[in-house]
Design a protein around this motif. Structure first.
Motif, PDB file in Angstrom:
ATOM      1  N   VAL A  48     -66.918  54.373 -22.433  1.00 15.89           N
ATOM      2  CA  VAL A  48     -68.063  53.885 -22.682  1.00 15.89           C
ATOM      3  C   VAL A  48     -68.559  53.334 -23.979  1.00 15.89           C
ATOM      4  O   VAL A  48     -67.757  53.743 -24.990  1.00 15.89           O
ATOM      5  CB  VAL A  48     -69.092  55.150 -22.579  1.00 15.89           C
ATOM      6  CG1 VAL A  48     -69.672  55.492 -21.080  1.00 15.89           C
ATOM      7  CG2 VAL A  48     -68.669  56.423 -23.198  1.00 15.89           C
ATOM      8  N   PRO A  49     -69.161  52.476 -24.315  1.00  9.81           N
ATOM      9  CA  PRO A  49     -69.339  51.901 -25.425  1.00  9.81           C
ATOM     10  C   PRO A  49     -70.092  52.672 -26.453  1.00  9.81           C
ATOM     11  O   PRO A  49     -70.959  53.949 -25.879  1.00  9.81           O
ATOM     12  CB  PRO A  49     -70.249  50.510 -25.173  1.00  9.81           C
ATOM     13  CG  PRO A  49     -70.852  50.841 -24.192  1.00  9.81           C
ATOM     14  CD  PRO A  49     -70.033  51.797 -23.165  1.00  9.81           C
ATOM     15  N   HIS A  50     -70.388  52.633 -27.714  1.00  7.05           N
ATOM     16  CA  HIS A  50     -71.014  53.160 -28.529  1.00  7.05           C
ATOM     17  C   HIS A  50     -71.868  52.633 -29.725  1.00  7.05           C
ATOM     18  O   HIS A  50     -72.075  53.234 -30.846  1.00  7.05           O
ATOM     19  CB  HIS A  50     -70.179  54.212 -29.363  1.00  7.05           C
ATOM     20  CG  HIS A  50     -69.017  53.491 -30.153  1.00  7.05           C
ATOM     21  ND1 HIS A  50     -67.764  53.922 -29.596  1.00  7.05           N
ATOM     22  CD2 HIS A  50     -68.759  52.347 -30.798  1.00  7.05           C
ATOM     23  CE1 HIS A  50     -66.670  53.156 -30.701  1.00  7.05           C
ATOM     24  NE2 HIS A  50     -67.623  52.385 -31.213  1.00  7.05           N
ATOM     25  N   ALA A  51     -72.505  51.523 -29.326  1.00  8.15           N
ATOM     26  CA  ALA A  51     -73.368  50.793 -30.302  1.00  8.15           C
ATOM     27  C   ALA A  51     -74.787  51.229 -30.150  1.00  8.15           C
ATOM     28  O   ALA A  51     -75.116  52.424 -29.343  1.00  8.15           O
ATOM     29  CB  ALA A  51     -73.406  49.126 -29.733  1.00  8.15           C
ATOM     30  N   GLY A  52     -75.503  50.854 -30.910  1.00 13.09           N
ATOM     31  CA  GLY A  52     -77.061  51.076 -30.879  1.00 13.09           C
ATOM     32  C   GLY A  52     -77.610  50.973 -29.321  1.00 13.09           C
ATOM     33  O   GLY A  52     -77.161  50.137 -28.535  1.00 13.09           O
ATOM     34  N   TYR A  53     -78.362  51.835 -28.731  1.00 12.96           N
ATOM     35  CA  TYR A  53     -78.871  51.811 -27.396  1.00 12.96           C
ATOM     36  C   TYR A  53     -79.551  50.443 -27.038  1.00 12.96           C
ATOM     37  O   TYR A  53     -79.068  49.886 -25.740  1.00 12.96           O
ATOM     38  CB  TYR A  53     -79.914  52.919 -27.109  1.00 12.96           C
ATOM     39  CG  TYR A  53     -79.276  54.322 -27.063  1.00 12.96           C
ATOM     40  CD1 TYR A  53     -77.869  54.553 -27.225  1.00 12.96           C
ATOM     41  CD2 TYR A  53     -80.136  55.308 -26.682  1.00 12.96           C
ATOM     42  CE1 TYR A  53     -77.618  55.850 -27.232  1.00 12.96           C
ATOM     43  CE2 TYR A  53     -79.418  56.419 -26.519  1.00 12.96           C
ATOM     44  CZ  TYR A  53     -78.242  56.925 -26.840  1.00 12.96           C
ATOM     45  OH  TYR A  53     -77.575  58.015 -26.922  1.00 12.96           O
ATOM     46  N   ILE A  54     -80.158  49.634 -27.882  1.00  8.33           N
ATOM     47  CA  ILE A  54     -80.690  48.488 -27.316  1.00  8.33           C
ATOM     48  C   ILE A  54     -79.545  47.227 -26.957  1.00  8.33           C
ATOM     49  O   ILE A  54     -79.510  46.556 -26.233  1.00  8.33           O
ATOM     50  CB  ILE A  54     -81.679  47.874 -28.211  1.00  8.33           C
ATOM     51  CG1 ILE A  54     -80.882  47.556 -29.592  1.00  8.33           C
ATOM     52  CG2 ILE A  54     -82.576  48.699 -28.575  1.00  8.33           C
ATOM     53  CD1 ILE A  54     -81.525  46.491 -30.479  1.00  8.33           C
ATOM     54  N   ALA A  58     -77.577  50.328 -21.839  1.00 12.13           N
ATOM     55  CA  ALA A  58     -77.553  50.067 -20.639  1.00 12.13           C
ATOM     56  C   ALA A  58     -75.909  49.820 -19.833  1.00 12.13           C
ATOM     57  O   ALA A  58     -75.929  50.555 -18.776  1.00 12.13           O
ATOM     58  CB  ALA A  58     -78.194  48.454 -20.086  1.00 12.13           C
ATOM     59  N   VAL A  59     -75.219  49.587 -20.552  1.00 12.10           N
ATOM     60  CA  VAL A  59     -73.695  49.395 -20.150  1.00 12.10           C
ATOM     61  C   VAL A  59     -73.353  51.048 -19.991  1.00 12.10           C
ATOM     62  O   VAL A  59     -72.557  51.209 -18.921  1.00 12.10           O
ATOM     63  CB  VAL A  59     -72.724  48.709 -21.157  1.00 12.10           C
ATOM     64  CG1 VAL A  59     -71.500  48.811 -20.777  1.00 12.10           C
ATOM     65  CG2 VAL A  59     -73.361  47.154 -21.120  1.00 12.10           C
ATOM     66  N   ALA A  60     -73.577  51.773 -21.070  1.00 14.85           N
ATOM     67  CA  ALA A  60     -73.098  53.065 -21.035  1.00 14.85           C
ATOM     68  C   ALA A  60     -73.693  54.015 -19.614  1.00 14.85           C
ATOM     69  O   ALA A  60     -72.990  54.732 -19.001  1.00 14.85           O
ATOM     70  CB  ALA A  60     -73.514  53.822 -22.317  1.00 14.85           C
ATOM     71  N   ALA A 249     -78.767  42.268 -26.691  1.00 14.54           N
ATOM     72  CA  ALA A 249     -79.900  42.083 -27.825  1.00 14.54           C
ATOM     73  C   ALA A 249     -79.177  41.517 -28.902  1.00 14.54           C
ATOM     74  O   ALA A 249     -79.733  41.991 -30.066  1.00 14.54           O
ATOM     75  CB  ALA A 249     -80.185  43.635 -28.097  1.00 14.54           C
ATOM     76  N   GLY A 250     -78.421  40.336 -28.624  1.00 11.76           N
ATOM     77  CA  GLY A 250     -77.989  40.021 -29.957  1.00 11.76           C
ATOM     78  C   GLY A 250     -77.759  38.301 -29.767  1.00 11.76           C
ATOM     79  O   GLY A 250     -77.836  37.870 -28.829  1.00 11.76           O
ATOM     80  N   ASP A 251     -77.487  37.751 -31.067  1.00 10.21           N
ATOM     81  CA  ASP A 251     -77.288  36.219 -30.846  1.00 10.21           C
ATOM     82  C   ASP A 251     -75.767  36.214 -30.296  1.00 10.21           C
ATOM     83  O   ASP A 251     -75.016  37.246 -30.089  1.00 10.21           O
ATOM     84  CB  ASP A 251     -77.386  35.539 -32.322  1.00 10.21           C
ATOM     85  CG  ASP A 251     -76.444  36.001 -33.096  1.00 10.21           C
ATOM     86  OD1 ASP A 251     -75.147  35.895 -32.693  1.00 10.21           O
ATOM     87  OD2 ASP A 251     -76.669  36.456 -34.337  1.00 10.21           O
ATOM     88  N   ARG A 252     -75.482  35.124 -29.916  1.00  7.77           N
ATOM     89  CA  ARG A 252     -74.269  34.628 -29.175  1.00  7.77           C
ATOM     90  C   ARG A 252     -72.963  34.197 -30.280  1.00  7.77           C
ATOM     91  O   ARG A 252     -71.878  33.718 -29.766  1.00  7.77           O
ATOM     92  CB  ARG A 252     -74.224  33.774 -28.124  1.00  7.77           C
ATOM     93  CG  ARG A 252     -75.084  34.474 -27.141  1.00  7.77           C
ATOM     94  CD  ARG A 252     -75.187  33.687 -25.642  1.00  7.77           C
ATOM     95  NE  ARG A 252     -75.686  34.539 -24.661  1.00  7.77           N
ATOM     96  CZ  ARG A 252     -75.679  34.186 -23.280  1.00  7.77           C
ATOM     97  NH1 ARG A 252     -74.893  33.273 -22.992  1.00  7.77           N
ATOM     98  NH2 ARG A 252     -75.895  35.063 -22.486  1.00  7.77           N
ATOM     99  N   ASP A 253     -73.425  34.335 -31.628  1.00 10.00           N
ATOM    100  CA  ASP A 253     -72.306  33.597 -32.498  1.00 10.00           C
ATOM    101  C   ASP A 253     -71.177  34.552 -32.855  1.00 10.00           C
ATOM    102  O   ASP A 253     -69.948  34.283 -32.884  1.00 10.00           O
ATOM    103  CB  ASP A 253     -72.818  33.154 -33.813  1.00 10.00           C
ATOM    104  CG  ASP A 253     -73.897  31.997 -33.643  1.00 10.00           C
ATOM    105  OD1 ASP A 253     -73.977  31.287 -32.613  1.00 10.00           O
ATOM    106  OD2 ASP A 253     -75.008  32.170 -34.347  1.00 10.00           O
ATOM    107  N   ARG A 254     -71.421  36.012 -33.016  1.00  9.36           N
ATOM    108  CA  ARG A 254     -70.462  36.808 -33.226  1.00  9.36           C
ATOM    109  C   ARG A 254     -71.101  38.127 -32.545  1.00  9.36           C
ATOM    110  O   ARG A 254     -71.954  38.815 -32.795  1.00  9.36           O
ATOM    111  CB  ARG A 254     -70.660  37.354 -34.619  1.00  9.36           C
ATOM    112  CG  ARG A 254     -70.449  36.019 -35.775  1.00  9.36           C
ATOM    113  CD  ARG A 254     -70.594  36.545 -37.103  1.00  9.36           C
ATOM    114  NE  ARG A 254     -69.412  37.396 -37.683  1.00  9.36           N
ATOM    115  CZ  ARG A 254     -69.759  38.432 -38.290  1.00  9.36           C
ATOM    116  NH1 ARG A 254     -71.195  39.017 -38.275  1.00  9.36           N
ATOM    117  NH2 ARG A 254     -68.936  39.558 -38.748  1.00  9.36           N
TER     118      ARG A 254
END
Length: 272
Positions: A48-54, A58-60, A249-254
């Protein structure tokens, strides 16, 4: 119990809500909205991933949703994560006796801790755990999907994958033991390139190819250990969700890649 024996949350209010009601509501929403690509019977291990929930909640949730049927069976969760802040040689288990979240305290499994401490490559050190988010963000999901469970948190630093597999083998247990590997995938590539890279990484995991590197997954050391153990125990990986921060919840550049996988025994009907 002395206060020092509890690890306070480090990223409440940053990676997820610090208010218990808001946190419970957000996780309930993620779990209700989770539509895994398949139902995995009795998963032994999750990635499972571990970034901020936003970004990755949903993936986790698509992996944690698989646990609800087994909420009264799973009693022990081995949680392995990479080290983001403190370099570690080997694998660090904390000296703390519990981890606190806004939803309450999660106890460390004492028997598992004693067994782990005796294994090659394992050290006892609270420092890698003090500020580490990768295990902490999994705990509210576990608290929301399981009834009575204890954890063994393991921060995986520079260590041979066979030693990680050895730890998993030693604590493999039965249906009461779940393994959770906390890992994100590729980091900071443009959206399309990240999609391509992450699909290739999932392809390696699908083959139980235990040669992932840190560019492919930040928890590569822990995943490789799981893949070695999965070979021995005939576990099959099932991809439940694969997205990146450009989708959530992020831009698509990075972007940062996130996957949810469940590993289960191939022959679920062969239990005697």
């Amino acid at each position: 119990m002395a206060q020092a024996s509890q690890r306070p949350p480090a990223v409440a209010g940053l990676f997820y809500p610090a208010d218990p009601h808001s946190l419970h509501a957000q996780i309930s929403g993620f779990l209700a909205g989770a539509i895994p690509t398949e139902v995995v019977h009795a998963p032994k291990a999750l990635v499972v991933p571990h970034a901020g929930y936003i970004y990755s909640g949903a993936v986790a949730a698509s992996a944690y949703a698989e646990l609800v049927q087994r909420r009264d069976i799973i009693r022990r969760v081995l949680i392995l994560c990479p080290t983001h802040r403190v370099a570690v040689r080997g694998m660090a288990v904390p000296a703390s006796q519990s981890f606190l979240t806004p939803l309450g305290a999660v106890s460390i499994d004492r028997q598992a801790w004693l067994a782990a401490r005796a294994l090659p490559g394992v050290i006892v050190d609270d420092r890698p755990h003090a500020e580490e988010h990768a295990i902490e963000v999994q705990l509210p999901f576990l608290q929301s999907t399981l009834d009575h469970f204890e954890i063994l948190p393991v921060a995986v630093g520079q260590v041979d994958a066979h030693l990680v597999a050895g730890l998993l083998e030693a604590l493999w247990g039965g249906p009461e033991t779940l393994i959770v590997i906390s890992s994100d995938l590729s980091h900071y590539h443009p959206y399309r390139q990240a999609q391509w890279r992450d699909k290739a990484t999932i392809g390696k995991i699908a083959q139980l190819d235990a040669t992932l590197d840190g560019e492919q997954a930040c928890g590569a050391g822990a995943i490789n250990g799981l893949l070695l153990a999965a070979q021995r125990h005939h576990l099959s990986p099932h991809l439940l969700d694969l997205r990146n921060s450009g989708d959530t919840a992020g831009d698509r550049d990075r972007v940062v890649g996130y996957a949810a996988l469940a590993f289960s025994e191939e022959h679920n009907h062969a239990h005697h």
